[in-house]
Design a protein around this motif. Sequence first.
Motif, PDB file in Angstrom:
ATOM      1  N   GLY A  18      29.390 -28.155 -12.655  1.00  0.00           N
ATOM      2  CA  GLY A  18      28.313 -27.295 -13.010  1.00  0.00           C
ATOM      3  C   GLY A  18      27.399 -27.040 -12.269  1.00  0.00           C
ATOM      4  N   VAL A  19      26.803 -28.304 -12.009  1.00  0.00           N
ATOM      5  CA  VAL A  19      25.415 -28.160 -11.228  1.00  0.00           C
ATOM      6  C   VAL A  19      25.801 -27.666  -9.940  1.00  0.00           C
ATOM      7  N   SER A  20      26.846 -27.856  -9.319  1.00  0.00           N
ATOM      8  CA  SER A  20      27.139 -27.437  -7.924  1.00  0.00           C
ATOM      9  C   SER A  20      27.339 -26.070  -8.066  1.00  0.00           C
ATOM     10  N   GLU A  21      27.969 -25.503  -8.971  1.00  0.00           N
ATOM     11  CA  GLU A  21      28.027 -23.997  -9.334  1.00  0.00           C
ATOM     12  C   GLU A  21      26.672 -23.299  -9.320  1.00  0.00           C
ATOM     13  N   ILE A  22      26.060 -23.828 -10.091  1.00  0.00           N
ATOM     14  CA  ILE A  22      24.428 -23.312 -10.131  1.00  0.00           C
ATOM     15  C   ILE A  22      23.620 -23.367  -8.932  1.00  0.00           C
ATOM     16  N   LEU A  23      23.982 -24.552  -8.185  1.00  0.00           N
ATOM     17  CA  LEU A  23      23.282 -24.447  -6.890  1.00  0.00           C
ATOM     18  C   LEU A  23      23.815 -23.546  -5.844  1.00  0.00           C
ATOM     19  N   ALA A  24      25.207 -23.111  -6.032  1.00  0.00           N
ATOM     20  CA  ALA A  24      25.681 -22.379  -5.077  1.00  0.00           C
ATOM     21  C   ALA A  24      25.269 -20.840  -5.483  1.00  0.00           C
ATOM     22  N   LYS A  25      25.213 -20.607  -6.579  1.00  0.00           N
ATOM     23  CA  LYS A  25      25.096 -19.192  -7.199  1.00  0.00           C
ATOM     24  C   LYS A  25      23.428 -18.775  -7.235  1.00  0.00           C
ATOM     25  N   CYS A  26      22.632 -19.792  -7.275  1.00  0.00           N
ATOM     26  CA  CYS A  26      20.915 -19.370  -7.462  1.00  0.00           C
ATOM     27  C   CYS A  26      20.526 -19.829  -6.188  1.00  0.00           C
ATOM     28  N   LYS A  27      20.591 -18.836  -5.061  1.00  0.00           N
ATOM     29  CA  LYS A  27      20.057 -19.279  -3.785  1.00  0.00           C
ATOM     30  C   LYS A  27      18.393 -19.548  -3.622  1.00  0.00           C
ATOM     31  N   ALA A  28      17.775 -18.872  -4.739  1.00  0.00           N
ATOM     32  CA  ALA A  28      16.372 -18.910  -4.681  1.00  0.00           C
ATOM     33  C   ALA A  28      15.707 -20.024  -5.220  1.00  0.00           C
ATOM     34  N   LEU A  29      16.635 -20.954  -6.004  1.00  0.00           N
ATOM     35  CA  LEU A  29      16.303 -21.676  -7.041  1.00  0.00           C
ATOM     36  C   LEU A  29      15.058 -22.908  -6.277  1.00  0.00           C
ATOM     37  N   THR A  30      14.187 -23.148  -7.009  1.00  0.00           N
ATOM     38  CA  THR A  30      13.108 -24.046  -6.659  1.00  0.00           C
ATOM     39  C   THR A  30      13.038 -25.201  -7.483  1.00  0.00           C
ATOM     40  N   HIS A  31      13.201 -25.083  -8.848  1.00  0.00           N
ATOM     41  CA  HIS A  31      13.249 -26.123  -9.848  1.00  0.00           C
ATOM     42  C   HIS A  31      14.516 -26.043 -10.706  1.00  0.00           C
ATOM     43  N   LEU A  32      14.880 -27.311 -10.707  1.00  0.00           N
ATOM     44  CA  LEU A  32      16.215 -27.484 -11.688  1.00  0.00           C
ATOM     45  C   LEU A  32      15.827 -28.649 -12.561  1.00  0.00           C
ATOM     46  N   VAL A  33      16.033 -28.490 -13.754  1.00  0.00           N
ATOM     47  CA  VAL A  33      15.730 -29.518 -14.846  1.00  0.00           C
ATOM     48  C   VAL A  33      16.826 -29.649 -15.647  1.00  0.00           C
ATOM     49  N   TRP A  38      25.037 -35.429 -20.447  1.00  0.00           N
ATOM     50  CA  TRP A  38      25.600 -36.674 -20.411  1.00  0.00           C
ATOM     51  C   TRP A  38      26.571 -36.900 -19.281  1.00  0.00           C
ATOM     52  N   ASN A  39      27.165 -35.544 -18.741  1.00  0.00           N
ATOM     53  CA  ASN A  39      28.396 -35.697 -17.978  1.00  0.00           C
ATOM     54  C   ASN A  39      28.011 -35.606 -16.675  1.00  0.00           C
ATOM     55  N   VAL A  40      26.691 -35.421 -16.268  1.00  0.00           N
ATOM     56  CA  VAL A  40      25.859 -35.051 -14.950  1.00  0.00           C
ATOM     57  C   VAL A  40      25.758 -36.333 -14.476  1.00  0.00           C
ATOM     58  N   GLU A  41      26.091 -36.827 -13.504  1.00  0.00           N
ATOM     59  CA  GLU A  41      26.303 -37.882 -12.544  1.00  0.00           C
ATOM     60  C   GLU A  41      25.591 -37.673 -11.089  1.00  0.00           C
ATOM     61  N   LEU A  42      25.439 -36.382 -10.689  1.00  0.00           N
ATOM     62  CA  LEU A  42      24.864 -36.214  -9.285  1.00  0.00           C
ATOM     63  C   LEU A  42      25.350 -37.110  -8.196  1.00  0.00           C
ATOM     64  N   ASN A  43      26.777 -37.191  -8.236  1.00  0.00           N
ATOM     65  CA  ASN A  43      27.716 -37.825  -7.248  1.00  0.00           C
ATOM     66  C   ASN A  43      27.408 -37.186  -5.802  1.00  0.00           C
TER      67      ASN A  43
END
Length: 55
Positions: A18-33, A38-43
């Motif tokens: 899900g995080v990967s999809e957010i980063l792929a679709k939101c090209k102008a993203l500067t802040h992600l909180v 609990w399922n996000v591990e940032l591997n």
Amino acid sequence: MPYLQHIVVCFGRFGDSGVSEILAKCKALTHLVIQWSWNVELNGDLAEICERLQQ
């Protein structure tokens, strides 16, 4: 939402994919909180990509 710059997500029911999809679709993203998702591990490259957003 390609022009979105700031996202705050709390208690999300998604993981790294899900995080990967957010980063792929939101090209102008500067802040992600992401809090209390609990399922996000940032591997893999996700941790490095997220760190670059905050600089």
